[in-house]
Design a protein around this motif. Structure first.
Motif, PDB file in Angstrom:
ATOM      1  N   LEU A  18       0.860  -1.185   0.000  1.00  0.00           N
ATOM      2  CA  LEU A  18       0.000   0.000   0.000  1.00  0.00           C
ATOM      3  C   LEU A  18       0.890   1.227   0.000  1.00  0.00           C
ATOM      4  CD1 LEU A  18      -2.708  -0.835   2.711  1.00  0.00           C
ATOM      5  CD2 LEU A  18      -3.108  -0.626   0.247  1.00  0.00           C
ATOM      6  N   ARG A  19       0.382   2.310  -0.584  1.00  0.00           N
ATOM      7  CA  ARG A  19       1.096   3.585  -0.536  1.00  0.00           C
ATOM      8  C   ARG A  19       0.215   4.609   0.156  1.00  0.00           C
ATOM      9  NH1 ARG A  19       2.622   8.104  -4.987  1.00  0.00           N
ATOM     10  NH2 ARG A  19       4.711   8.640  -4.253  1.00  0.00           N
ATOM     11  N   LEU A  20       0.714   5.106   1.280  1.00  0.00           N
ATOM     12  CA  LEU A  20      -0.008   6.110   2.049  1.00  0.00           C
ATOM     13  C   LEU A  20       0.504   7.495   1.675  1.00  0.00           C
ATOM     14  CD1 LEU A  20       0.041   4.447   5.588  1.00  0.00           C
ATOM     15  CD2 LEU A  20      -1.449   3.967   3.632  1.00  0.00           C
ATOM     16  N   SER A  21      -0.416   8.453   1.664  1.00  0.00           N
ATOM     17  CA  SER A  21      -0.051   9.836   1.363  1.00  0.00           C
ATOM     18  C   SER A  21      -0.596  10.749   2.447  1.00  0.00           C
ATOM     19  CB  SER A  21      -0.630  10.273   0.011  1.00  0.00           C
ATOM     20  OG  SER A  21      -0.149   9.476  -1.035  1.00  0.00           O
ATOM     21  N   CYS A  22       0.095  11.844   2.656  1.00  0.00           N
ATOM     22  CA  CYS A  22      -0.343  12.848   3.627  1.00  0.00           C
ATOM     23  C   CYS A  22       0.018  14.210   3.069  1.00  0.00           C
ATOM     24  CB  CYS A  22       0.321  12.599   4.969  1.00  0.00           C
ATOM     25  SG  CYS A  22      -0.004  13.866   6.207  1.00  0.00           S
ATOM     26  N   ALA A  23      -1.002  14.979   2.713  1.00  0.00           N
ATOM     27  CA  ALA A  23      -0.786  16.296   2.136  1.00  0.00           C
ATOM     28  C   ALA A  23      -1.002  17.370   3.190  1.00  0.00           C
ATOM     29  CB  ALA A  23      -1.727  16.514   0.963  1.00  0.00           C
ATOM     30  N   ALA A  24      -0.042  18.260   3.311  1.00  0.00           N
ATOM     31  CA  ALA A  24      -0.112  19.341   4.298  1.00  0.00           C
ATOM     32  C   ALA A  24      -0.449  20.658   3.613  1.00  0.00           C
ATOM     33  CB  ALA A  24       1.216  19.454   5.029  1.00  0.00           C
ATOM     34  N   SER A  25      -1.281  21.436   4.260  1.00  0.00           N
ATOM     35  CA  SER A  25      -1.608  22.763   3.733  1.00  0.00           C
ATOM     36  C   SER A  25      -1.432  23.799   4.828  1.00  0.00           C
ATOM     37  CB  SER A  25      -3.044  22.790   3.207  1.00  0.00           C
ATOM     38  OG  SER A  25      -3.957  22.507   4.241  1.00  0.00           O
ATOM     39  N   GLY A  26      -1.099  24.999   4.411  1.00  0.00           N
ATOM     40  CA  GLY A  26      -0.872  26.079   5.361  1.00  0.00           C
ATOM     41  C   GLY A  26       0.225  26.979   4.831  1.00  0.00           C
ATOM     42  N   TYR A  94      -0.952   7.263  11.239  1.00  0.00           N
ATOM     43  CA  TYR A  94      -1.093   8.712  11.361  1.00  0.00           C
ATOM     44  C   TYR A  94       0.158   9.406  10.831  1.00  0.00           C
ATOM     45  CZ  TYR A  94      -4.745   7.599  14.799  1.00  0.00           C
ATOM     46  OH  TYR A  94      -5.859   7.111  15.439  1.00  0.00           O
ATOM     47  N   CYS A  95      -0.030  10.442  10.062  1.00  0.00           N
ATOM     48  CA  CYS A  95       1.132  11.250   9.702  1.00  0.00           C
ATOM     49  C   CYS A  95       1.277  12.385  10.705  1.00  0.00           C
ATOM     50  CB  CYS A  95       1.032  11.782   8.282  1.00  0.00           C
ATOM     51  SG  CYS A  95      -0.282  12.953   7.978  1.00  0.00           S
ATOM     52  N   ASN A  96       2.498  12.785  10.877  1.00  0.00           N
ATOM     53  CA  ASN A  96       2.832  13.877  11.793  1.00  0.00           C
ATOM     54  C   ASN A  96       3.771  14.819  11.068  1.00  0.00           C
ATOM     55  OD1 ASN A  96       5.251  14.763  13.791  1.00  0.00           O
ATOM     56  ND2 ASN A  96       3.284  14.955  14.811  1.00  0.00           N
ATOM     57  N   VAL A  97       3.484  16.095  11.161  1.00  0.00           N
ATOM     58  CA  VAL A  97       4.326  17.092  10.507  1.00  0.00           C
ATOM     59  C   VAL A  97       4.720  18.144  11.528  1.00  0.00           C
ATOM     60  CG1 VAL A  97       4.389  18.942   8.792  1.00  0.00           C
ATOM     61  CG2 VAL A  97       3.321  16.745   8.232  1.00  0.00           C
ATOM     62  N   LYS A  98       5.990  18.402  11.610  1.00  0.00           N
ATOM     63  CA  LYS A  98       6.478  19.500  12.441  1.00  0.00           C
ATOM     64  C   LYS A  98       6.654  20.712  11.542  1.00  0.00           C
ATOM     65  CE  LYS A  98       8.739  16.384  15.694  1.00  0.00           C
ATOM     66  NZ  LYS A  98       7.516  16.334  16.500  1.00  0.00           N
ATOM     67  N   TYR A  99       6.178  21.857  12.025  1.00  0.00           N
ATOM     68  CA  TYR A  99       6.251  23.057  11.214  1.00  0.00           C
ATOM     69  C   TYR A  99       6.554  24.234  12.101  1.00  0.00           C
ATOM     70  CZ  TYR A  99       1.567  24.123  12.962  1.00  0.00           C
ATOM     71  OH  TYR A  99       0.482  24.398  13.759  1.00  0.00           O
ATOM     72  N   GLY A 100       6.982  25.324  11.458  1.00  0.00           N
ATOM     73  CA  GLY A 100       7.262  26.524  12.223  1.00  0.00           C
ATOM     74  C   GLY A 100       8.299  27.377  11.522  1.00  0.00           C
ATOM     75  N   ASN A 101       9.080  28.049  12.329  1.00  0.00           N
ATOM     76  CA  ASN A 101      10.167  28.877  11.812  1.00  0.00           C
ATOM     77  C   ASN A 101      11.358  28.659  12.747  1.00  0.00           C
ATOM     78  OD1 ASN A 101       9.894  30.588  14.085  1.00  0.00           O
ATOM     79  ND2 ASN A 101       8.339  31.810  13.037  1.00  0.00           N
ATOM     80  N   PRO A 102      12.429  29.403  12.584  1.00  0.00           N
ATOM     81  CA  PRO A 102      13.589  29.149  13.450  1.00  0.00           C
ATOM     82  C   PRO A 102      13.322  29.356  14.939  1.00  0.00           C
ATOM     83  CG  PRO A 102      14.277  30.321  11.494  1.00  0.00           C
ATOM     84  CD  PRO A 102      12.764  30.284  11.458  1.00  0.00           C
ATOM     85  N   TRP A 103      12.195  29.997  15.293  1.00  0.00           N
ATOM     86  CA  TRP A 103      11.955  30.299  16.698  1.00  0.00           C
ATOM     87  C   TRP A 103      10.944  29.377  17.371  1.00  0.00           C
ATOM     88  CZ3 TRP A 103      12.050  33.807  12.691  1.00  0.00           C
ATOM     89  CH2 TRP A 103      13.205  34.613  12.653  1.00  0.00           C
ATOM     90  N   TYR A 104      10.181  28.648  16.617  1.00  0.00           N
ATOM     91  CA  TYR A 104       9.224  27.747  17.236  1.00  0.00           C
ATOM     92  C   TYR A 104       8.957  26.559  16.326  1.00  0.00           C
ATOM     93  CZ  TYR A 104       5.371  29.153  14.182  1.00  0.00           C
ATOM     94  OH  TYR A 104       4.567  29.369  13.101  1.00  0.00           O
ATOM     95  N   SER A 105       8.477  25.492  16.933  1.00  0.00           N
ATOM     96  CA  SER A 105       8.113  24.305  16.192  1.00  0.00           C
ATOM     97  C   SER A 105       6.831  23.748  16.791  1.00  0.00           C
ATOM     98  CB  SER A 105       9.219  23.250  16.271  1.00  0.00           C
ATOM     99  OG  SER A 105       8.894  22.113  15.511  1.00  0.00           O
ATOM    100  N   ARG A 106       5.886  23.393  15.949  1.00  0.00           N
ATOM    101  CA  ARG A 106       4.620  22.831  16.400  1.00  0.00           C
ATOM    102  C   ARG A 106       4.350  21.547  15.636  1.00  0.00           C
ATOM    103  NH1 ARG A 106       1.324  28.563  16.365  1.00  0.00           N
ATOM    104  NH2 ARG A 106       2.289  29.417  18.249  1.00  0.00           N
TER     105      ARG A 106
END
Length: 119
Positions: A18-26, A94-106
């Motif tokens: 199986l091939r799982l996909s996870c698309a992130a938007s923002g 479940y997919c997990n994505v870390k996002y942010g900028n050099p000062w924070y990560s969520r």
């Protein structure tokens, strides 16, 4: 805020793929590490594969050699190619994505997609 949409789960026989996909938007931030977790029935969620923004990958021993994580930074999408599936691979992925900028990560989480492997 980031939204994740997963797809690709299903029912497959042992030995299948199986091939799982996870698309992130923002917008307004960068996407950092992307990963896939699995939660088997009655067990805790576990990290099975992760890929950094630079493309470095790491896998849990249980999936090493059978699963491949990849990402398309232009599409903000992370994939998990699962081969030689076993009944013990059954669970919600479940997919997990870390996002942010050099000062924070969520963290952002996908809604989960069910993978069922029959013997």
């Amino acid at each position: 805020q980031v939204q994740l949409v997963e797809s690709g789960g299903g029912l497959v026989q042992a030995g299948g793929s199986l091939r799982l996909s996870c698309a992130a938007s923002g917008s307004g931030f960068s996407f950092k590490d992307m990963g896939w977790y699995r939660q088997a029935p009655g067990k805790q969620r576990e990290l099975i594969a992760i890929i950094t923004s630079g493309g470095t990958t790491n896998y849990a021993d249980s999936v090493k050699g059978r699963f491949t994580i990849s990402r398309d930074n232009a599409k903000n999408t992370v994939y998990l190619q699962t081969n030689s599936l076993k009944p013990e691979d059954t669970g919600v992925y479940y997919c997990n994505v870390k996002y942010g900028n050099p000062w924070y990560s969520r963290d952002a989480w996908g809604q989960g997609t069910q993978v069922t492997v029959s013997s």
